[in-house]
Scaffold this active site. Structure first.
Site, PDB file in Angstrom:
ATOM      1  N   PRO A 192       7.099  37.672  41.744  1.00 49.02           N
ATOM      2  CA  PRO A 192       7.647  37.432  40.609  1.00 49.02           C
ATOM      3  C   PRO A 192       7.073  36.052  39.629  1.00 49.02           C
ATOM      4  CG  PRO A 192       8.850  36.460  42.424  1.00 49.02           C
ATOM      5  CD  PRO A 192       7.763  37.110  42.975  1.00 49.02           C
ATOM      6  N   GLY A 238       8.061  34.384  36.036  1.00 48.41           N
ATOM      7  CA  GLY A 238       8.895  34.298  34.707  1.00 48.41           C
ATOM      8  C   GLY A 238       8.064  34.202  33.443  1.00 48.41           C
ATOM      9  N   SER A 254      11.286  38.756  38.142  1.00 44.99           N
ATOM     10  CA  SER A 254      11.835  37.444  38.122  1.00 44.99           C
ATOM     11  C   SER A 254      13.273  37.443  37.396  1.00 44.99           C
ATOM     12  CB  SER A 254      10.968  36.696  37.474  1.00 44.99           C
ATOM     13  OG  SER A 254      11.621  35.172  37.097  1.00 44.99           O
ATOM     14  N   GLN A 271      13.933  39.500  42.138  1.00 41.88           N
ATOM     15  CA  GLN A 271      13.958  37.884  42.347  1.00 41.88           C
ATOM     16  C   GLN A 271      15.007  37.143  42.128  1.00 41.88           C
ATOM     17  OE1 GLN A 271      12.601  34.979  40.544  1.00 41.88           O
ATOM     18  NE2 GLN A 271      13.477  33.839  41.867  1.00 41.88           N
ATOM     19  N   TYR A 313      17.050  33.634  41.347  1.00 43.48           N
ATOM     20  CA  TYR A 313      17.242  31.959  41.533  1.00 43.48           C
ATOM     21  C   TYR A 313      18.755  31.776  41.670  1.00 43.48           C
ATOM     22  CZ  TYR A 313      12.571  30.630  40.027  1.00 43.48           C
ATOM     23  OH  TYR A 313      11.396  30.548  39.736  1.00 43.48           O
ATOM     24  N   THR A 317      14.487  33.036  46.147  1.00 43.75           N
ATOM     25  CA  THR A 317      13.426  31.979  46.102  1.00 43.75           C
ATOM     26  C   THR A 317      13.980  30.893  46.397  1.00 43.75           C
ATOM     27  OG1 THR A 317      12.080  33.287  44.524  1.00 43.75           O
ATOM     28  CG2 THR A 317      11.821  31.092  44.828  1.00 43.75           C
ATOM     29  N   ARG A 367       5.631  19.300  36.424  1.00 47.83           N
ATOM     30  CA  ARG A 367       4.619  19.896  35.874  1.00 47.83           C
ATOM     31  C   ARG A 367       3.981  19.056  34.587  1.00 47.83           C
ATOM     32  NH1 ARG A 367       6.818  24.866  37.370  1.00 47.83           N
ATOM     33  NH2 ARG A 367       6.908  25.601  35.241  1.00 47.83           N
ATOM     34  N   LYS A 404      11.845  34.090  50.157  1.00 49.50           N
ATOM     35  CA  LYS A 404      10.641  33.632  49.596  1.00 49.50           C
ATOM     36  C   LYS A 404      10.562  32.042  49.559  1.00 49.50           C
ATOM     37  CE  LYS A 404       7.598  34.062  45.629  1.00 49.50           C
ATOM     38  NZ  LYS A 404       7.879  33.039  44.563  1.00 49.50           N
ATOM     39  N   HIS A 461       5.230  28.392  45.842  1.00 49.02           N
ATOM     40  CA  HIS A 461       5.535  28.782  44.485  1.00 49.02           C
ATOM     41  C   HIS A 461       3.971  28.351  43.651  1.00 49.02           C
ATOM     42  CE1 HIS A 461       9.150  29.197  42.288  1.00 49.02           C
ATOM     43  NE2 HIS A 461       8.418  29.124  41.235  1.00 49.02           N
ATOM     44  N   ARG A 492       3.370  25.071  42.474  1.00 51.71           N
ATOM     45  CA  ARG A 492       4.267  24.689  41.241  1.00 51.71           C
ATOM     46  C   ARG A 492       5.517  23.620  41.113  1.00 51.71           C
ATOM     47  NH1 ARG A 492       2.549  27.677  36.793  1.00 51.71           N
ATOM     48  NH2 ARG A 492       4.739  27.773  35.624  1.00 51.71           N
ATOM     49  N   ASP A 515       1.899  34.439  50.099  1.00 50.72           N
ATOM     50  CA  ASP A 515       1.249  34.148  48.625  1.00 50.72           C
ATOM     51  C   ASP A 515       0.558  32.849  48.196  1.00 50.72           C
ATOM     52  OD1 ASP A 515       3.345  32.561  47.562  1.00 50.72           O
ATOM     53  OD2 ASP A 515       4.108  34.187  46.607  1.00 50.72           O
ATOM     54  N   GLY A 548       0.433  36.419  42.203  1.00 45.53           N
ATOM     55  CA  GLY A 548       1.164  35.980  41.125  1.00 45.53           C
ATOM     56  C   GLY A 548       0.170  35.814  39.922  1.00 45.53           C
TER      57      GLY A 548
HETATM   58  C1  LIG Z   1       3.652  31.259  35.731  1.00 49.37           C
HETATM   59  C2  LIG Z   1       4.284  31.415  36.958  1.00 49.37           C
HETATM   60  C3  LIG Z   1       5.683  31.570  36.776  1.00 49.37           C
HETATM   61  C4  LIG Z   1       6.502  31.558  38.086  1.00 49.37           C
HETATM   62  N1  LIG Z   1       7.784  32.167  38.148  1.00 49.37           N
HETATM   63  C5  LIG Z   1       8.225  32.283  39.170  1.00 49.37           C
HETATM   64  C6  LIG Z   1       9.691  32.794  39.286  1.00 49.37           C
HETATM   65  O1  LIG Z   1      10.353  33.110  38.204  1.00 49.37           O
HETATM   66  N2  LIG Z   1      10.279  33.287  40.476  1.00 49.37           N
HETATM   67  C7  LIG Z   1       9.534  32.962  41.658  1.00 49.37           C
HETATM   68  O2  LIG Z   1      10.112  33.175  42.601  1.00 49.37           O
HETATM   69  N3  LIG Z   1       8.275  32.486  41.921  1.00 49.37           N
HETATM   70  C8  LIG Z   1       7.632  32.541  40.412  1.00 49.37           C
HETATM   71  N4  LIG Z   1       6.567  31.834  40.559  1.00 49.37           N
HETATM   72  C9  LIG Z   1       5.684  31.637  41.934  1.00 49.37           C
HETATM   73  C10 LIG Z   1       4.977  33.228  42.182  1.00 49.37           C
HETATM   74  O3  LIG Z   1       5.988  34.127  42.777  1.00 49.37           O
HETATM   75  C11 LIG Z   1       4.167  33.114  43.455  1.00 49.37           C
HETATM   76  O4  LIG Z   1       4.856  32.582  44.451  1.00 49.37           O
HETATM   77  C12 LIG Z   1       2.910  32.264  43.072  1.00 49.37           C
HETATM   78  O5  LIG Z   1       2.500  32.852  41.941  1.00 49.37           O
HETATM   79  C13 LIG Z   1       1.615  32.755  44.177  1.00 49.37           C
HETATM   80  O6  LIG Z   1       0.767  32.101  44.108  1.00 49.37           O
HETATM   81  P1  LIG Z   1      -0.540  32.489  43.090  1.00 49.37           P
HETATM   82  O7  LIG Z   1      -0.440  32.615  41.553  1.00 49.37           O
HETATM   83  O8  LIG Z   1      -1.894  31.531  43.410  1.00 49.37           O
HETATM   84  O9  LIG Z   1      -0.985  34.110  43.481  1.00 49.37           O
HETATM   85  C14 LIG Z   1       5.649  31.763  39.476  1.00 49.37           C
HETATM   86  C15 LIG Z   1       4.263  31.597  39.208  1.00 49.37           C
HETATM   87  C16 LIG Z   1       3.844  31.205  38.199  1.00 49.37           C
HETATM   88  C17 LIG Z   1       2.178  31.104  38.407  1.00 49.37           C
END
Ligand SMILES: Cc1cc2nc3c(=O)[nH]c(=O)nc-3n(C[C@H](O)[C@H](O)[C@H](O)COP(=O)(O)O)c2cc1C
Length: 381
Positions: free
Chosen positions: A80, A82, A109, A130, A132, A158, A167, A254, A278, A281, A309, A332
Site C-alpha cells: 500500500p 498513499g 492504502s 490496508q 490505518y 499496518t 521526514r 504489516k 514502512h 519512513r 518488504d 512499494g
Molecule cells: C510514498 C509512500 C507511501 C506509503 N504509504 C503507505 C500507506 O499508506 N500504508 C502503508 O501501510 N504503508 C505505506 N508505505 C510503505 C509501503 O507499504 C512499504 O512498506 C514500503 O514502501 C516498502 O519499501 P520499498 O518502497 O522500498 O519497496 C508507503 C511507502 C511510500 C514510499
C-alpha cells in the site's frame, strides 16, 4: 521518457525524478530523519550474495506461487502507498490495474487518492485493503465494512505508525498534504510544467476513502490535516483482536520486525505477517527488514506465511528474500516510481522489469521454480 525505454527500476526512478517537482519526488523517495533505515534496507540486499547452481534444465521457468491460498503469477504483491495521485493523476488505479494485468495482488492504502469502491470498479483483480487505525475507531470499522462489501479479499493492518515519522526532507521542502503554497515550492511546482498542468487539469487529488472522516473534513485540505492528527497511538493487541473479530476474511499484519510480535500475531489468528519498517519512513535507526527476516521465519516456523518488504528493486532481490524463508515480497516504491514516471504504463513496466529480471536470475541460479529457491542458494561465510 516512454516507459519501454526503462530497463531497470532505477531508470523509472530517474524518470519520476525528472518529471516531478523536487518536493513531490522526495516525499515518495525519501525516509525519516537521517535515512539510515532507508539505506539499510537496500544495503542488506546488496550484502547478501547468491551461491548459484549450474547444469539444471532451466529452459522453462515457473514463477507462479500460492499467496494466501490462491495462485499469483509472481511471489510479489503490491504494497500500500498513499497519496499516489500527487505523483500522477489516477495513479492508484493505474498501479492496481497493472497488478491485475500482471496477475498479482494489489493493496489499496487507507490514504489512497482513489476510493475502495472506485478501485474495485475500475481495477478488478486480487484486492487487499490496508487499514490505518484512527482515534475513535468507528471510522476505521466503517472502512473495513466498505472493503468487505466490495469483495476485498484481505485486510492488511499496518502497525508501525502509532505516530508519523520525522521526514525532514518534507519539512525542508515545505511539503505537506494538502500543499502549502510558499514562494519556494511555487517555484518548484512551476519548474515542472508537465506535472503542474496535469494537476491543474484534474484538480487537487483527494484522499477519497476519508471523505466525511470528521465533520470539518470535507475539503481536500480538511481531510488530509485531520488524518494526520488522528492516528491512534493507543492501538494495541486488544485493538487488533477486535479487528480480527470484525473481519472474517484473511488478515495480514504489516510492520513487524521482532520475533515476539510475530508470535503474538500467530496466536491472535493473523493469516500472514509482513516484516516491514514502512520503507524506512517511520522509525529511523530501526533494523533492515532483510536482517530481521530470519529470526521471524524461525519463530513462525511455517505456521503462517512470512512476507517482507523494503528495498526490493531487482529480480534477484526476490530470490534473496525467498531463500531467507519469505514466501513473497511486497514492492512499494518500484511500482510507485513507474506510476510517477508514466501512470499505468509505467507501473506495468516496473512489474515487467521485475518479472523478467526474476526469470533470468532464476535461470542463472539453476532454480526453475519458486519451490527450488531454497536456503542453500545463499552464500554464508
Ligand atoms: C510514498 C509512500 C507511501 C506509503 N504509504 C503507505 C500507506 O499508506 N500504508 C502503508 O501501510 N504503508 C505505506 N508505505 C510503505 C509501503 O507499504 C512499504 O512498506 C514500503 O514502501 C516498502 O519499501 P520499498 O518502497 O522500498 O519497496 C508507503 C511507502 C511510500 C514510499
Amino acid at each position: 521518457m516512454h516507459p519501454s525505454e526503462a530497463i531497470s527500476i532505477e531508470d523509472l526512478r530517474r524518470a519520476a525524478r525528472s518529471r516531478l517537482p523536487r518536493a513531490v519526488f522526495e516525499f515518495f523517495d525519501g525516509g525519516a530523519e537521517d535515512e539510515i533505515t532507508l539505506r539499510a534496507n537496500r544495503q542488506a540486499f546488496e550484502r547478501l550474495r547468491v551461491l548459484p547452481r549450474v547444469l539444471v534444465d532451466v529452459s522453462a521457468v515457473d514463477t507462479r506461487t500460492q499467496i494466501l491460498g490462491r495462485e499469483s503469477s509472481l511471489p510479489i504483491a503490491v504494497a500500500p502507498t498513499g497519496a499516489v495521485g500527487f505523483g500522477w493523476p489516477g495513479g492508484d488505479v493505474g498501479i492496481a490495474r497493472a497488478a491485475a494485468a500482471c496477475g498479482i495482488p494489489y493493496t489499496l492504502s487507507t490514504t489512497a487518492t482513489a476510493s475502495i469502491e472506485r478501485v474495485a470498479r475500475e481495477a478488478p483483480g486480487r484486492l487487499w485493503f490496508q487499514a490505518y487505525i484512527f482515534k475513535g475507531r468507528d471510522f476505521t470499522f466503517r472502512l473495513i465494512e466498505r472493503a468487505r462489501a466490495c469483495g476485498y479479499e484481505a485486510l492488511m493492518v499496518t502497525v508501525d505508525l502509532p505516530v508519523g515519522g520525522k521526514r525532514e526532507r518534507d519539512n525542508r521542502n515545505h511539503f505537506a498534504i494538502p500543499f502549502r503554497f510558499t514562494a519556494r515550492n511555487l517555484r518548484d511546482f512551476a519548474s515542472k510544467p508537465g506535472w503542474a498542468l496535469g494537476m491543474l487539469r484534474t484538480g487537487m487529488p483527494v484522499m477519497e476513502n476519508l471523505v466525511g472522516f470528521t465533520p470539518e473534513a470535507v475539503s481536500a485540505s480538511g481531510i488530509a490535516s485531520s488524518v494526520g492528527r488522528n492516528y491512534d497511538p493507543s492501538f494495541d493487541w486488544d485493538g487488533l483482536k477486535a479487528m480480527r473479530d470484525a473481519w472474517p476474511e484473511k488478515l495480514i499484519l504489516k510492520g513487524i520486525v521482532h520475533p515476539a510480535d510475530a508470535e503474538r500475531a500467530v496466536t491472535l489468528g493473523c493469516d500472514a505477517v509482513v516484516v516491514s519498517n514502512h520503507g524506512g519512513r517511520q522509525l529511523d535507526g530501526g533494523i533492515a527488514t532483510l536482517d530481521a527476516l530470519p529470526a521471524v521465519v524461525r519463530g513462525i516456523n511455517g505456521r503462517i506465511p512470512v512476507w517482507v518488504d523494503g528495498g526490493v528493486r531487482r529480480g534477484v532481490d526476490v530470490i534473496k528474500a525467498l531463500a531467507l524463508g519469505a514466501q513473497a515480497v511486497l514492492v512499494g516504491r518500484a511500482t510507485l516510481y513507474g506510476a510517477c514516471a508514466a501512470g499505468e504504463a509505467g507501473a506495468r513496466r516496473a512489474l515487467d522489469i521485475l518479472r523478467s529480471e526474476l526469470v533470468r536470475a532464476m535461470q542463472l541460479c539453476g532454480a526453475p521454480s519458486v519451490a527450488a529457491i531454497r536456503p542453500d542458494l545463499l552464500f554464508r561465510k
